[in-house]
Design a protein around this motif. Structure first.
Motif, PDB file in Angstrom:
ATOM      1  N   ASP A   9       0.852  -1.187   0.000  1.00  0.00           N
ATOM      2  CA  ASP A   9       0.000   0.000   0.000  1.00  0.00           C
ATOM      3  C   ASP A   9       0.889   1.239   0.000  1.00  0.00           C
ATOM      4  N   PRO A  10       1.092   1.871  -1.162  1.00  0.00           N
ATOM      5  CA  PRO A  10       1.998   3.017  -1.217  1.00  0.00           C
ATOM      6  C   PRO A  10       1.553   4.177  -0.336  1.00  0.00           C
ATOM      7  N   ILE A  11       0.253   4.393  -0.221  1.00  0.00           N
ATOM      8  CA  ILE A  11      -0.211   5.478   0.657  1.00  0.00           C
ATOM      9  C   ILE A  11       0.095   5.124   2.111  1.00  0.00           C
ATOM     10  N   GLY A  12      -0.076   3.871   2.477  1.00  0.00           N
ATOM     11  CA  GLY A  12       0.255   3.432   3.833  1.00  0.00           C
ATOM     12  C   GLY A  12       1.733   3.636   4.147  1.00  0.00           C
ATOM     13  N   ILE A  13       2.591   3.382   3.178  1.00  0.00           N
ATOM     14  CA  ILE A  13       4.028   3.584   3.380  1.00  0.00           C
ATOM     15  C   ILE A  13       4.335   5.069   3.567  1.00  0.00           C
ATOM     16  N   VAL A  14       3.681   5.927   2.790  1.00  0.00           N
ATOM     17  CA  VAL A  14       3.893   7.366   2.952  1.00  0.00           C
ATOM     18  C   VAL A  14       3.395   7.826   4.323  1.00  0.00           C
ATOM     19  N   ILE A  15       2.291   7.273   4.791  1.00  0.00           N
ATOM     20  CA  ILE A  15       1.795   7.609   6.137  1.00  0.00           C
ATOM     21  C   ILE A  15       2.793   7.124   7.190  1.00  0.00           C
ATOM     22  N   ASP A  16       3.353   5.920   7.008  1.00  0.00           N
ATOM     23  CA  ASP A  16       4.394   5.428   7.931  1.00  0.00           C
ATOM     24  C   ASP A  16       5.592   6.369   7.918  1.00  0.00           C
ATOM     25  N   TRP A  17       5.976   6.848   6.732  1.00  0.00           N
ATOM     26  CA  TRP A  17       7.085   7.793   6.581  1.00  0.00           C
ATOM     27  C   TRP A  17       6.791   9.066   7.362  1.00  0.00           C
ATOM     28  N   LEU A  18       5.589   9.599   7.186  1.00  0.00           N
ATOM     29  CA  LEU A  18       5.193  10.827   7.867  1.00  0.00           C
ATOM     30  C   LEU A  18       5.173  10.633   9.382  1.00  0.00           C
ATOM     31  N   ASP A  19       4.652   9.498   9.840  1.00  0.00           N
ATOM     32  CA  ASP A  19       4.632   9.202  11.283  1.00  0.00           C
ATOM     33  C   ASP A  19       6.037   9.115  11.848  1.00  0.00           C
ATOM     34  N   ALA A  20       6.938   8.431  11.140  1.00  0.00           N
ATOM     35  CA  ALA A  20       8.322   8.316  11.613  1.00  0.00           C
ATOM     36  C   ALA A  20       8.980   9.690  11.684  1.00  0.00           C
ATOM     37  N   CYS A  21       8.716  10.538  10.689  1.00  0.00           N
ATOM     38  CA  CYS A  21       9.264  11.899  10.714  1.00  0.00           C
ATOM     39  C   CYS A  21       8.680  12.689  11.876  1.00  0.00           C
ATOM     40  N   ARG A  22       7.367  12.649  12.024  1.00  0.00           N
ATOM     41  CA  ARG A  22       6.684  13.411  13.072  1.00  0.00           C
ATOM     42  C   ARG A  22       7.179  13.016  14.457  1.00  0.00           C
ATOM     43  N   ARG A  24      10.105  11.690  15.064  1.00  0.00           N
ATOM     44  CA  ARG A  24      11.585  11.796  15.075  1.00  0.00           C
ATOM     45  C   ARG A  24      12.253  10.448  15.249  1.00  0.00           C
ATOM     46  N   ARG A  25      11.701   9.409  14.578  1.00  0.00           N
ATOM     47  CA  ARG A  25      12.213   8.040  14.705  1.00  0.00           C
ATOM     48  C   ARG A  25      13.035   7.668  13.478  1.00  0.00           C
ATOM     49  N   LEU A  26      14.296   8.056  13.477  1.00  0.00           N
ATOM     50  CA  LEU A  26      15.200   7.737  12.373  1.00  0.00           C
ATOM     51  C   LEU A  26      15.273   6.233  12.141  1.00  0.00           C
ATOM     52  N   GLU A  27      15.232   5.448  13.225  1.00  0.00           N
ATOM     53  CA  GLU A  27      15.349   3.992  13.113  1.00  0.00           C
ATOM     54  C   GLU A  27      14.157   3.371  12.395  1.00  0.00           C
ATOM     55  N   ASP A  28      13.029   4.056  12.348  1.00  0.00           N
ATOM     56  CA  ASP A  28      11.869   3.579  11.603  1.00  0.00           C
ATOM     57  C   ASP A  28      11.799   4.191  10.204  1.00  0.00           C
ATOM     58  N   LEU A  29      12.401   5.347  10.034  1.00  0.00           N
ATOM     59  CA  LEU A  29      12.379   6.048   8.758  1.00  0.00           C
ATOM     60  C   LEU A  29      13.314   5.411   7.725  1.00  0.00           C
ATOM     61  N   LEU A  30      14.539   5.137   8.121  1.00  0.00           N
ATOM     62  CA  LEU A  30      15.539   4.635   7.172  1.00  0.00           C
ATOM     63  C   LEU A  30      15.142   3.334   6.475  1.00  0.00           C
ATOM     64  N   PRO A  31      14.550   2.351   7.183  1.00  0.00           N
ATOM     65  CA  PRO A  31      14.178   1.101   6.499  1.00  0.00           C
ATOM     66  C   PRO A  31      13.084   1.260   5.439  1.00  0.00           C
ATOM     67  N   LEU A  32      12.405   2.391   5.415  1.00  0.00           N
ATOM     68  CA  LEU A  32      11.382   2.616   4.397  1.00  0.00           C
ATOM     69  C   LEU A  32      11.997   2.887   3.027  1.00  0.00           C
ATOM     70  N   TYR A  33      13.294   3.223   3.008  1.00  0.00           N
ATOM     71  CA  TYR A  33      13.992   3.552   1.769  1.00  0.00           C
ATOM     72  C   TYR A  33      14.746   2.345   1.204  1.00  0.00           C
ATOM     73  N   ALA A  34      14.777   2.241  -0.116  1.00  0.00           N
ATOM     74  CA  ALA A  34      15.617   1.254  -0.796  1.00  0.00           C
ATOM     75  C   ALA A  34      17.083   1.627  -0.575  1.00  0.00           C
ATOM     76  N   ASP A  35      17.978   0.651  -0.759  1.00  0.00           N
ATOM     77  CA  ASP A  35      19.405   0.867  -0.480  1.00  0.00           C
ATOM     78  C   ASP A  35      20.012   2.029  -1.258  1.00  0.00           C
ATOM     79  N   GLN A  36      19.631   2.205  -2.501  1.00  0.00           N
ATOM     80  CA  GLN A  36      20.209   3.277  -3.327  1.00  0.00           C
ATOM     81  C   GLN A  36      19.188   4.382  -3.633  1.00  0.00           C
ATOM     82  N   ALA A  37      18.272   4.599  -2.700  1.00  0.00           N
ATOM     83  CA  ALA A  37      17.248   5.629  -2.892  1.00  0.00           C
ATOM     84  C   ALA A  37      17.884   7.003  -3.066  1.00  0.00           C
TER      85      ALA A  37
END
Length: 117
Positions: A9-22, A24-37
């Protein structure tokens, strides 16, 4: 992106991204990205891969002000998801997200929304 045959669910992933940013959870934000993003910042800078993300994100999360990462709108587009929100400094921005087949973010482009308060 509907009907694209994705198993995520791409929208769900973007919401997870926004939640991690909001939150301040770097440890949850980084795994959302591909290795060479790639991350194209509103400033015109480009950050690539885990080293680039580690250069970009820690200071942004630490320096985020109170209204940072507030959701305004989110829209699926043909090849990406577009998020309208408040950036780390409270400015109105739009970020487009692209994903790989596994649902990890492969590219983001941030666009300032001039005149939006």
């Amino acid at each position: 992106m509907s009907g694209s045959g994705t198993d995520f669910d791409p929208i769900g992933i973007v919401i997870d991204w926004l939640d991690a940013c909001r939150e301040r959870r770097l440890e949850d934000l980084l795994p959302l990205y591909a290795d060479q993003a790639t991350l194209d910042c509103c400033s015109g800078e480009r950050f690539v891969g885990r080293p680039g993300l580690l250069c970009y994100w820690p200071a942004k999360l630490r320096g985020a002000i109170e209204p940072a990462f507030e959701l305004n709108e989110i829209h699926p587009e043909q090849e990406c998801v577009r998020l309208f929100y408040r950036d780390y400094d409270g400015s109105a921005v739009s970020t487009k997200f692209w994903f790989d087949a596994g649902g990890r973010i492969t590219r983001t482009i941030c666009i300032p929304l001039l005149g939006a308060g």
